[in-house]
Design an enzyme around this catalytic site. Structure first.
Site, PDB file in Angstrom:
ATOM      1  N   ASN A  22       0.832  -1.212   0.000  1.00  0.00           N
ATOM      2  CA  ASN A  22       0.000   0.000   0.000  1.00  0.00           C
ATOM      3  C   ASN A  22       0.865   1.259   0.000  1.00  0.00           C
ATOM      4  O   ASN A  22       0.530   2.257  -0.637  1.00  0.00           O
ATOM      5  CB  ASN A  22      -0.946   0.015   1.204  1.00  0.00           C
ATOM      6  CG  ASN A  22      -2.201  -0.791   0.949  1.00  0.00           C
ATOM      7  OD1 ASN A  22      -3.048  -0.395   0.149  1.00  0.00           O
ATOM      8  ND2 ASN A  22      -2.313  -1.943   1.608  1.00  0.00           N
ATOM      9  N   ASN A 112      -6.742   5.082   7.872  1.00  0.00           N
ATOM     10  CA  ASN A 112      -6.219   3.710   7.869  1.00  0.00           C
ATOM     11  C   ASN A 112      -6.956   2.880   6.824  1.00  0.00           C
ATOM     12  O   ASN A 112      -8.113   3.155   6.506  1.00  0.00           O
ATOM     13  CB  ASN A 112      -6.435   3.076   9.254  1.00  0.00           C
ATOM     14  CG  ASN A 112      -5.915   1.653   9.333  1.00  0.00           C
ATOM     15  OD1 ASN A 112      -4.830   1.333   8.833  1.00  0.00           O
ATOM     16  ND2 ASN A 112      -6.687   0.773   9.963  1.00  0.00           N
ATOM     17  N   HIS A 114      -8.205  -1.035   6.115  1.00  0.00           N
ATOM     18  CA  HIS A 114      -8.441  -2.270   6.862  1.00  0.00           C
ATOM     19  C   HIS A 114      -9.071  -3.306   5.926  1.00  0.00           C
ATOM     20  O   HIS A 114     -10.010  -2.998   5.188  1.00  0.00           O
ATOM     21  CB  HIS A 114      -9.376  -1.986   8.044  1.00  0.00           C
ATOM     22  CG  HIS A 114      -9.580  -3.172   8.920  1.00  0.00           C
ATOM     23  ND1 HIS A 114      -8.655  -3.577   9.850  1.00  0.00           N
ATOM     24  CD2 HIS A 114     -10.605  -4.057   8.979  1.00  0.00           C
ATOM     25  CE1 HIS A 114      -9.105  -4.672  10.455  1.00  0.00           C
ATOM     26  NE2 HIS A 114     -10.281  -4.983   9.945  1.00  0.00           N
ATOM     27  N   SER A 141     -11.892  -1.364   3.747  1.00  0.00           N
ATOM     28  CA  SER A 141     -12.443  -0.084   4.181  1.00  0.00           C
ATOM     29  C   SER A 141     -11.317   0.903   4.451  1.00  0.00           C
ATOM     30  O   SER A 141     -10.283   0.521   5.003  1.00  0.00           O
ATOM     31  CB  SER A 141     -13.210  -0.238   5.510  1.00  0.00           C
ATOM     32  OG  SER A 141     -14.081  -1.348   5.486  1.00  0.00           O
ATOM     33  N   ASP A 150     -10.066   0.468  14.738  1.00  0.00           N
ATOM     34  CA  ASP A 150     -10.837   0.216  13.503  1.00  0.00           C
ATOM     35  C   ASP A 150     -12.297   0.668  13.591  1.00  0.00           C
ATOM     36  O   ASP A 150     -13.188   0.034  13.018  1.00  0.00           O
ATOM     37  CB  ASP A 150     -10.778  -1.283  13.140  1.00  0.00           C
ATOM     38  CG  ASP A 150      -9.353  -1.756  12.878  1.00  0.00           C
ATOM     39  OD1 ASP A 150      -8.549  -0.952  12.387  1.00  0.00           O
ATOM     40  OD2 ASP A 150      -9.049  -2.923  13.170  1.00  0.00           O
TER      41      ASP A 150
HETATM   42  C1  GRF Z   1      -3.238  -4.724   4.180  1.00  0.00           C
HETATM   43  O1  GRF Z   1      -4.111  -5.792   3.953  1.00  0.00           O
HETATM   44  C2  GRF Z   1      -3.905  -3.696   5.061  1.00  0.00           C
HETATM   45  O2  GRF Z   1      -5.255  -3.542   4.833  1.00  0.00           O
HETATM   46  C3  GRF Z   1      -3.666  -4.257   6.423  1.00  0.00           C
HETATM   47  O3  GRF Z   1      -2.363  -4.798   6.371  1.00  0.00           O
HETATM   48  C4  GRF Z   1      -2.046  -5.152   5.028  1.00  0.00           C
HETATM   49  C5  GRF Z   1      -0.793  -4.420   4.671  1.00  0.00           C
HETATM   50  O4  GRF Z   1      -0.293  -4.799   3.434  1.00  0.00           O
HETATM   51  N1  GRF Z   1      -3.886  -3.263   7.447  1.00  0.00           N
HETATM   52  P1  GRF Z   1       0.920  -4.001   2.806  1.00  0.00           P
HETATM   53  O5  GRF Z   1       2.044  -3.947   3.855  1.00  0.00           O
HETATM   54  O6  GRF Z   1       0.444  -2.633   2.426  1.00  0.00           O
HETATM   55  O7  GRF Z   1       1.338  -4.812   1.612  1.00  0.00           O
END
Ligand code: GRF
Length: 192
Positions: A22, A112, A114, A141, A150
């Site tokens: 992400n 955030n 989630h 979300s 959350d």
């Molecule tokens: C994602 O699924 C996010 O929603 C959750 O942790 C994971 C992180 O993945 N909170 P990355 O480190 O961004 O690949």
């Protein structure tokens, strides 16, 4: 909705603990023309987080805080955020819980992502719970961060169908792809 005036981008810090897909995706988003954000800092709670490589790759300032002494680390982080004029914090796979005090003192917004259709499945192991409960749908979300885990106001959600052959791993992969679309879309929704 908060309309952005002028050409100034909102200085953003991304908080990570792991893979950082992400984070990488938000960097990509910060480089497109219509983006409202610039990414100026990454904070990791783990010194070996894979995602830190993107900080090197894209020349983004990185800092590690292991949160063994949360109070101390949060104090240092707040000073850093102020110094860097950070307005937006994007938590992206950040495995530490920020204190009520930190959230109150940060003079900006914290959001955030989630991997569930909140308010369903707060906390960890969401994909496992989805499979165990034989849910037909899952999702992801983006929400504001408040002191309750959350539970802050939801900015955007994406509903995703669970296939009969899905397991927690395949689901994680599938949901992550949608996360990479949803996080930028949610930021656009708030700021553009
Ligand atoms: C994602 O699924 C996010 O929603 C959750 O942790 C994971 C992180 O993945 N909170 P990355 O480190 O961004 O690949």
């Amino acid at each position: 909705m908060e309309k952005l005036t002028g050409l100034k981008k909102l200085k953003t810090a991304v908080f990570i603990s792991g893979t950082g897909s992400n984070f990488k995706n938000l960097i990509k988003f910060s480089k497109i023309k219509k983006t409202p954000i610039s990414i100026n800092l990454v904070i990791s709670s783990f010194n070996k987080a894979k995602g830190l490589k993107y900080a090197d790759q894209f020349n983004i300032k990185k800092r590690i805080f292991n949160f063994q002494n949360t109070k101390n680390d949060e104090k240092k982080i707040l000073i850093l955020l102020k110094k860097e004029k950070i307005y937006l914090i994007c938590l992206a796979g950040f495995m530490k819980i920020l204190s009520k005090d930190f959230i109150k003192k940060f003079n900006g917004k914290i959001i955030n992502i989630h991997p569930s259709l909140l308010p369903k499945y707060k906390g960890l192991n969401t994909h496992h719970k989805t499979i165990t409960n034989k849910d037909k749908f899952t999702g992801c979300s983006v929400h504001y961060v408040t002191e309750k885990l959350d539970s802050g106001k939801i900015i955007m959600q994406k509903k995703i169908k669970v296939a009969a052959k899905d397991n927690p791993e395949s689901l994680a992969k599938k949901v992550l792809k949608h996360e990479h679309k949803l996080y930028p879309a949610a930021i656009m929704k708030i700021f553009s």
